[in-house]
Design a protein around this motif. Sequence first.
Motif, PDB file in Angstrom:
ATOM      1  N   PRO A 239       0.637  -2.584  -3.202  1.00 46.59           N
ATOM      2  CA  PRO A 239      -0.441  -2.620  -2.210  1.00 46.59           C
ATOM      3  C   PRO A 239      -1.538  -1.609  -2.545  1.00 46.59           C
ATOM      4  N   GLN A 240      -2.772  -2.080  -2.551  1.00 46.49           N
ATOM      5  CA  GLN A 240      -3.906  -1.193  -2.813  1.00 46.49           C
ATOM      6  C   GLN A 240      -4.463  -0.681  -1.492  1.00 46.49           C
ATOM      7  N   ARG A 241      -5.220   0.411  -1.589  1.00 47.23           N
ATOM      8  CA  ARG A 241      -5.886   0.897  -0.386  1.00 47.23           C
ATOM      9  C   ARG A 241      -6.932  -0.122   0.068  1.00 47.23           C
ATOM     10  N   TRP A 242      -7.058  -0.320   1.369  1.00 47.39           N
ATOM     11  CA  TRP A 242      -8.038  -1.288   1.883  1.00 47.39           C
ATOM     12  C   TRP A 242      -9.273  -0.582   2.388  1.00 47.39           C
TER      13      TRP A 242
ATOM     14  N   GLU B 257     -11.395  -3.241   7.960  1.00 44.64           N
ATOM     15  CA  GLU B 257     -10.210  -3.302   8.815  1.00 44.64           C
ATOM     16  C   GLU B 257     -10.572  -3.368  10.293  1.00 44.64           C
TER      17      GLU B 257
ATOM     18  N   MET C  75      -4.824 -11.784   1.030  1.00 47.85           N
ATOM     19  CA  MET C  75      -5.860 -11.215   1.891  1.00 47.85           C
ATOM     20  C   MET C  75      -6.486  -9.982   1.243  1.00 47.85           C
ATOM     21  N   GLU C  76      -5.685  -9.233   0.500  1.00 51.47           N
ATOM     22  CA  GLU C  76      -6.224  -8.068  -0.208  1.00 51.47           C
ATOM     23  C   GLU C  76      -7.243  -8.511  -1.262  1.00 51.47           C
TER      24      GLU C  76
ATOM     25  N   PHE D  77      -9.914  -7.706   1.985  1.00 53.86           N
ATOM     26  CA  PHE D  77      -9.906  -6.281   2.303  1.00 53.86           C
ATOM     27  C   PHE D  77     -10.299  -5.380   1.135  1.00 53.86           C
TER      28      PHE D  77
ATOM     29  N   LEU E  99       4.165   3.738  -0.889  1.00 50.87           N
ATOM     30  CA  LEU E  99       3.708   2.349  -1.027  1.00 50.87           C
ATOM     31  C   LEU E  99       4.176   1.488   0.135  1.00 50.87           C
TER      32      LEU E  99
ATOM     33  N   ARG F  43       2.308   2.253   3.184  1.00 54.77           N
ATOM     34  CA  ARG F  43       1.010   1.567   3.183  1.00 54.77           C
ATOM     35  C   ARG F  43       1.184   0.089   3.525  1.00 54.77           C
ATOM     36  N   TYR F  44       2.222  -0.506   2.933  1.00 57.12           N
ATOM     37  CA  TYR F  44       2.511  -1.915   3.239  1.00 57.12           C
ATOM     38  C   TYR F  44       2.676  -2.102   4.743  1.00 57.12           C
TER      39      TYR F  44
ATOM     40  N   GLN G 298      -0.611  -1.964   6.610  1.00 60.98           N
ATOM     41  CA  GLN G 298      -1.374  -3.197   6.403  1.00 60.98           C
ATOM     42  C   GLN G 298      -0.725  -4.370   7.120  1.00 60.98           C
TER      43      GLN G 298
ATOM     44  N   LEU H  14      -1.709  -4.468  10.690  1.00 63.57           N
ATOM     45  CA  LEU H  14      -3.058  -5.004  10.799  1.00 63.57           C
ATOM     46  C   LEU H  14      -3.052  -6.529  10.670  1.00 63.57           C
ATOM     47  N   LEU H  15      -2.287  -7.028   9.683  1.00 62.25           N
ATOM     48  CA  LEU H  15      -2.211  -8.472   9.491  1.00 62.25           C
ATOM     49  C   LEU H  15      -1.561  -9.148  10.694  1.00 62.25           C
TER      50      LEU H  15
END
Lengths: 155, 88
Positions: free
Chosen positions: A74-77, A82, A148-149, A153, B41, B44-45, B48, B51-52
């Motif tokens: 996962p990358q930073r959004w 957001e 979605m990333e 985002f 990680l 962070r998941y 997110q 949010l999703l």
Amino acid sequence: MAKDLVQDTFFSGLKSARNFEGRSSEKTWLTAILKRKVIDHYRKINSKKGQAEVHVNFYNDGENEGNWLEERVPQRWSASLEKNLENEELKAQLDSCIDNLPEKYAMVFRMKTIQEFDTQEICKELEITAFNLWVIIHRARTQLRKCMEDHWFNI
Amino acid sequence: MLKKLTLTCNEATTICDKSQYNEATFLEKMRLTVHFLYCKLCKRYTKQNLLLSSCYRNKSESIKRENYALTTEEKETLKQALHKQTYK
């Protein structure tokens, strides 16, 4: 598809009208038939073999088994993106990401998340275990997150 | 022993997905919290994912709000189709 199911429902309703006992309203009765039709439709999809490609997010074996694959981490959004979630474009992007899932994943994800069926009900109708359901939901959600990333985002 | 207590990222994110529907058990949530201590990680998941989840909820609600109905012509076609099927 939805229209076909509605037509089917009226037809079934007419065919078995004499079994209708009037204990509930016609609307309730027809809605119950429609719900059955929707579930039967899902069962039909479920019995087909999944063809679309499944993206893996984690190492399948080796000493890193179960860890994030580097290219799927996962990358930073972007924080500004957001905030605005009540956005029509975002909903459209979501739809297109869901449509990109393998059919079976999309179906189970929609049943559970959008239509809010009970876990038990989905398991019973699709003849899968709760464990299987969560594996499917997990794969669907990790794939959706990535989609979605990439398309929303991270721009 | 340690292997039994720790989660892989794959398992941790599965629990995270489960808890989006409030269906993770207490023990699972505990193990997830421990996993967060050393895995940024998956943290962070999770952020997110929350949010999703609200995106999905918005979508689900907007679908429920919408009033789906056939157009007058579609209703007419449906009537004719039913008539044909009933009296054939």
